[in-house]
Design a protein around this motif. Structure first.
Motif, PDB file in Angstrom:
ATOM      1  N   PHE A  94       0.709  -1.242  -0.170  1.00 31.83           N
ATOM      2  CA  PHE A  94       0.107  -0.039  -0.014  1.00 31.83           C
ATOM      3  C   PHE A  94       0.956   1.329  -0.006  1.00 31.83           C
ATOM      4  N   PRO A  95       0.504   2.328  -0.786  1.00 34.35           N
ATOM      5  CA  PRO A  95       1.371   3.543  -0.996  1.00 34.35           C
ATOM      6  C   PRO A  95       1.328   4.300   0.425  1.00 34.35           C
ATOM      7  N   ILE A  96       1.722   3.728   1.417  1.00 32.94           N
ATOM      8  CA  ILE A  96       2.058   4.630   2.616  1.00 32.94           C
ATOM      9  C   ILE A  96       3.496   4.565   2.931  1.00 32.94           C
ATOM     10  N   GLY A  97       4.189   5.869   2.909  1.00 28.14           N
ATOM     11  CA  GLY A  97       5.660   5.852   3.186  1.00 28.14           C
ATOM     12  C   GLY A  97       6.306   5.792   1.721  1.00 28.14           C
ATOM     13  N   PRO A  98       7.382   6.543   1.705  1.00 30.31           N
ATOM     14  CA  PRO A  98       8.168   6.482   0.186  1.00 30.31           C
ATOM     15  C   PRO A  98       8.368   5.058  -0.255  1.00 30.31           C
ATOM     16  N   ASP A  99       8.614   4.042   0.521  1.00 34.19           N
ATOM     17  CA  ASP A  99       9.168   2.858   0.237  1.00 34.19           C
ATOM     18  C   ASP A  99       7.654   1.995  -0.412  1.00 34.19           C
ATOM     19  N   PRO A 121       9.371   1.167 -15.003  1.00 37.00           N
ATOM     20  CA  PRO A 121       8.964   2.214 -14.127  1.00 37.00           C
ATOM     21  C   PRO A 121      10.678   3.135 -14.165  1.00 37.00           C
ATOM     22  N   LYS A 122      10.403   4.571 -14.276  1.00 41.49           N
ATOM     23  CA  LYS A 122      11.478   5.327 -14.433  1.00 41.49           C
ATOM     24  C   LYS A 122      11.926   6.364 -13.210  1.00 41.49           C
ATOM     25  N   GLY A 123      12.591   6.653 -12.613  1.00 44.44           N
ATOM     26  CA  GLY A 123      12.924   7.826 -11.509  1.00 44.44           C
ATOM     27  C   GLY A 123      12.401   7.273 -10.443  1.00 44.44           C
ATOM     28  N   LEU A 124      11.753   6.467 -10.047  1.00 44.70           N
ATOM     29  CA  LEU A 124      11.346   6.019  -8.540  1.00 44.70           C
ATOM     30  C   LEU A 124      12.285   5.747  -7.488  1.00 44.70           C
ATOM     31  N   GLN A 125      13.711   5.311  -7.921  1.00 45.23           N
ATOM     32  CA  GLN A 125      14.501   5.111  -6.890  1.00 45.23           C
ATOM     33  C   GLN A 125      15.091   6.441  -6.571  1.00 45.23           C
ATOM     34  N   HIS A 126      15.203   7.400  -7.487  1.00 45.66           N
ATOM     35  CA  HIS A 126      15.594   8.574  -7.201  1.00 45.66           C
ATOM     36  C   HIS A 126      14.618   9.583  -6.456  1.00 45.66           C
ATOM     37  N   ARG A 127      13.524   9.294  -6.488  1.00 50.55           N
ATOM     38  CA  ARG A 127      12.170  10.002  -6.032  1.00 50.55           C
ATOM     39  C   ARG A 127      12.200   9.539  -4.463  1.00 50.55           C
ATOM     40  N   GLU A 128      12.456   8.257  -4.210  1.00 51.10           N
ATOM     41  CA  GLU A 128      12.224   7.686  -2.874  1.00 51.10           C
ATOM     42  C   GLU A 128      13.460   8.158  -2.194  1.00 51.10           C
ATOM     43  N   GLU A 129      14.672   8.317  -2.682  1.00 46.86           N
ATOM     44  CA  GLU A 129      15.966   8.666  -1.949  1.00 46.86           C
ATOM     45  C   GLU A 129      15.802  10.066  -1.656  1.00 46.86           C
ATOM     46  N   LYS A 130      15.145  10.837  -2.447  1.00 45.59           N
ATOM     47  CA  LYS A 130      15.143  12.352  -2.187  1.00 45.59           C
ATOM     48  C   LYS A 130      14.083  12.610  -1.094  1.00 45.59           C
ATOM     49  N   VAL A 131      13.186  11.849  -0.863  1.00 46.08           N
ATOM     50  CA  VAL A 131      12.352  11.945   0.244  1.00 46.08           C
ATOM     51  C   VAL A 131      12.626  11.587   1.619  1.00 46.08           C
ATOM     52  N   TRP A 132      13.817  10.534   1.411  1.00 44.43           N
ATOM     53  CA  TRP A 132      14.216   9.929   2.544  1.00 44.43           C
ATOM     54  C   TRP A 132      15.122  11.181   3.108  1.00 44.43           C
ATOM     55  N   PHE A 153       4.282  10.030  -1.629  1.00 42.33           N
ATOM     56  CA  PHE A 153       5.739  10.217  -1.383  1.00 42.33           C
ATOM     57  C   PHE A 153       5.500  11.632  -0.560  1.00 42.33           C
ATOM     58  N   MET A 154       4.301  12.238  -0.789  1.00 45.26           N
ATOM     59  CA  MET A 154       4.407  13.748  -0.228  1.00 45.26           C
ATOM     60  C   MET A 154       4.295  14.023   1.225  1.00 45.26           C
ATOM     61  N   ASN A 155       3.755  12.727   1.607  1.00 44.01           N
ATOM     62  CA  ASN A 155       3.157  12.800   2.918  1.00 44.01           C
ATOM     63  C   ASN A 155       3.898  11.984   4.049  1.00 44.01           C
ATOM     64  N   THR A 156       5.045  11.670   3.681  1.00 47.65           N
ATOM     65  CA  THR A 156       5.971  10.876   4.666  1.00 47.65           C
ATOM     66  C   THR A 156       6.351  11.615   5.844  1.00 47.65           C
ATOM     67  N   LYS A 157       6.596  13.080   5.581  1.00 49.37           N
ATOM     68  CA  LYS A 157       6.959  13.872   6.899  1.00 49.37           C
ATOM     69  C   LYS A 157       5.595  13.827   7.825  1.00 49.37           C
ATOM     70  N   GLU A 158       4.448  13.917   7.324  1.00 47.49           N
ATOM     71  CA  GLU A 158       3.199  13.724   8.300  1.00 47.49           C
ATOM     72  C   GLU A 158       3.304  12.651   9.093  1.00 47.49           C
ATOM     73  N   ILE A 159       3.688  11.382   8.582  1.00 46.82           N
ATOM     74  CA  ILE A 159       3.681  10.157   9.436  1.00 46.82           C
ATOM     75  C   ILE A 159       4.445  10.357  10.536  1.00 46.82           C
TER      76      ILE A 159
END
Length: 456
Positions: free
Chosen positions: A265-270, A287-298, A422-428
């Motif tokens: 489920f799409p909870i957290g960047p992972d 899929p394109k750019g997902l690894q970079h997107r996740e690392e940026k969120v972390w 991806f955008m709500n990681t900080k919220e959790i």
């Protein structure tokens, strides 16, 4: 209870269910489905709960109401059909809804009120769709109220697209249907429907993430308006966004012959990355750019990760989000001792369980024990023994645990907060770190200053 094996361990106890009533789903569904009206059929107790739980006074005229059952109703001295017809006609006259939801309660179950039999007849008579959902307290968790409503709505979704001959009469509906036609054109020509109630902004974010990969969402269940329910044909792909929607998934597969995409489920960047990757694999898209997107969120939440790293957490079990949240917190560097969960559908959560196991191995940490239907008395003993840094629990046990010096967080807050994408990681992480920071700050205060803080 700690797990030192190399596989997930499942336990089952015989505890009672300690949770909100599932009719609380009205509080977020009436805001999601803009043209809806929810009629909860129950006793005064149900009305008191709704008013207190939702914090909205009846005189504010929200799009929900109570049909209070009294002695004459329960003893069958009054006609159920006549009373419901009178109320629905008043709702139609005053509120002009696109759909009326009848929400059954414990009382309607006990007295065997035939809501499913009454609804089609009354719907034909008053000309307003009536959807019946039995979101009563006999469920395992309060979040299953939404599951019951969406499962009922799934059976009302059209099997083919019908476009009005006069689109100028309702331009918004016409544009919505034009977008639906465009979104249906996938590379494999198979529609994709996402089910689960999220705020419009979060739903748009997830749709945009998929569009970036070249995959278009044909529709959401529930839709913003009842008239815009997604077309679900035989063979359509469906994917969920919440772990408590197993009934909806079953209804879509059995009643509509849809194909369920089993994904985390799409909870957290992972989780969000894994969710998108699984959908991409179904549509044969790289899929394109997902690894970079996740690392940026972390990287953006590194300050919070430092706060939680090495801290321990214990889930008592309340809202069925426990597996997903535990997996995310383990990826953040926390240690999860136990995951209590009221009900575990291993088929629907199979991909999430697999990701949980992979995450534990990746982080080189212990695999948590998963306890279904936990006995809270036994849990309190384990909490006393393990002394976790944080306990995520229902409201009933929060204050007693705090009095014993244990940091707690209400699990219901994760239900009503925006935690997807991806955008709500900080919220959790804000929800998790707030009690840790608060209690640490209070401990560092001098007694005199602490007294001043309390008075202020």
């Amino acid at each position: 209870m700690m797990n030192i094996t190399d596989q997930l361990t499942f336990e089952c106890e015989t505890g009672n269910y300690h949770t909100f009533c599932p009719i609380s789903c009205v509080s977020w569904l009436y805001q999601k489905i803009k043209d809806s009206f929810f009629l909860v059929i129950g006793t005064k107790t149900c009305g008191y709960f709704l008013q207190n739980a939702m914090g909205v006074m009846i005189f504010a005229e929200p799009r929900y109401a109570m049909a209070e059952l009294e002695e004459a109703d329960i003893s069958a001295q009054l006609s159920d059909y006549g009373e419901l017809k009178r109320l629905c006609l008043q709702i139609k006259r005053d509120r002009h809804p696109g759909v009326i939801f009848w929400i059954g309660t414990c009382t309607t179950e006990i007295i065997k009120m035939d809501l499913e039999g009454l609804a089609p007849r009354l719907e034909a008579e008053i000309g307003v769709p009536i959807v019946v959902a039995r979101a009563n307290g006999l469920d395992y968790a309060f979040t299953q109220g939404e599951d019951t409503v969406l499962a009922s709505m799934a059976q009302r979704c059209p099997r083919k697209l019908v476009v009005s001959k006069n689109p100028t009469s309702n331009m918004d509906s016409w544009m919505s249907r034009k977008k639906k036609i465009r979104n249906t054109i996938q590379k494999s020509s198979v529609p994709l429907i996402v089910f689960g109630s999220l705020t419009d902004s979060i739903a748009d974010q997830l749709s945009s993430e998929l569009e970036t990969q070249g995959i278009y969402v044909s529709g959401w269940l529930p839709s913003k308006n009842y008239a815009d329910l997604p077309v679900i044909q035989e063979g359509s792909y469906v994917v969920g966004v919440n772990p408590f929607l197993s009934r909806t998934a079953t209804a879509l597969m059995r009643r509509r012959k849809a194909k369920l995409i089993s994904a985390p489920f799409p909870i957290g960047p992972d989780g969000t990355k894994a969710w998108i990757e699984k959908i991409c694999s179904i549509f044969n898209v790289t899929p394109k750019g997902l690894q970079h997107r996740e690392e940026k969120v972390w990287n953006n939440v590194s300050d919070y990760l430092e706060l939680v790293h090495g801290k321990s957490v214990f889930f008592m079990g309340d809202n069925l989000l426990e597996i997903s949240l535990a997996r995310f917190l383990i990826r953040c560097g926390m240690v999860v001792y136990e995951i209590g969960i009221p009900y575990m559908d291993k088929r629907y959560q199979a991909a999430e369980l697999e990701l949980l196991e992979k995450t534990c191995r990746y982080m080189d940490t212990m695999l948590p024990v998963i306890v279904e239907k936990p006995d809270n008395y036994n849990q309190l003993e384990r909490i006393h023994e393990l002394k976790p840094d944080l306990v995520i629990t229902g409201m009933a046990y929060a204050n007693p645990l705090e009095a014993r010096g244990i940091n707690t967080k209400w699990s219901v807050e994760f239900t009503f907060s925006q935690i997807h994408g991806f955008m709500n990681t900080k919220e959790i992480l804000q929800l998790v770190t707030k009690p840790l920071i608060r209690n640490t700050t209070l401990k560092n205060l001098s007694p005199a200053l602490y007294t001043t803080q309390i008075k202020s």
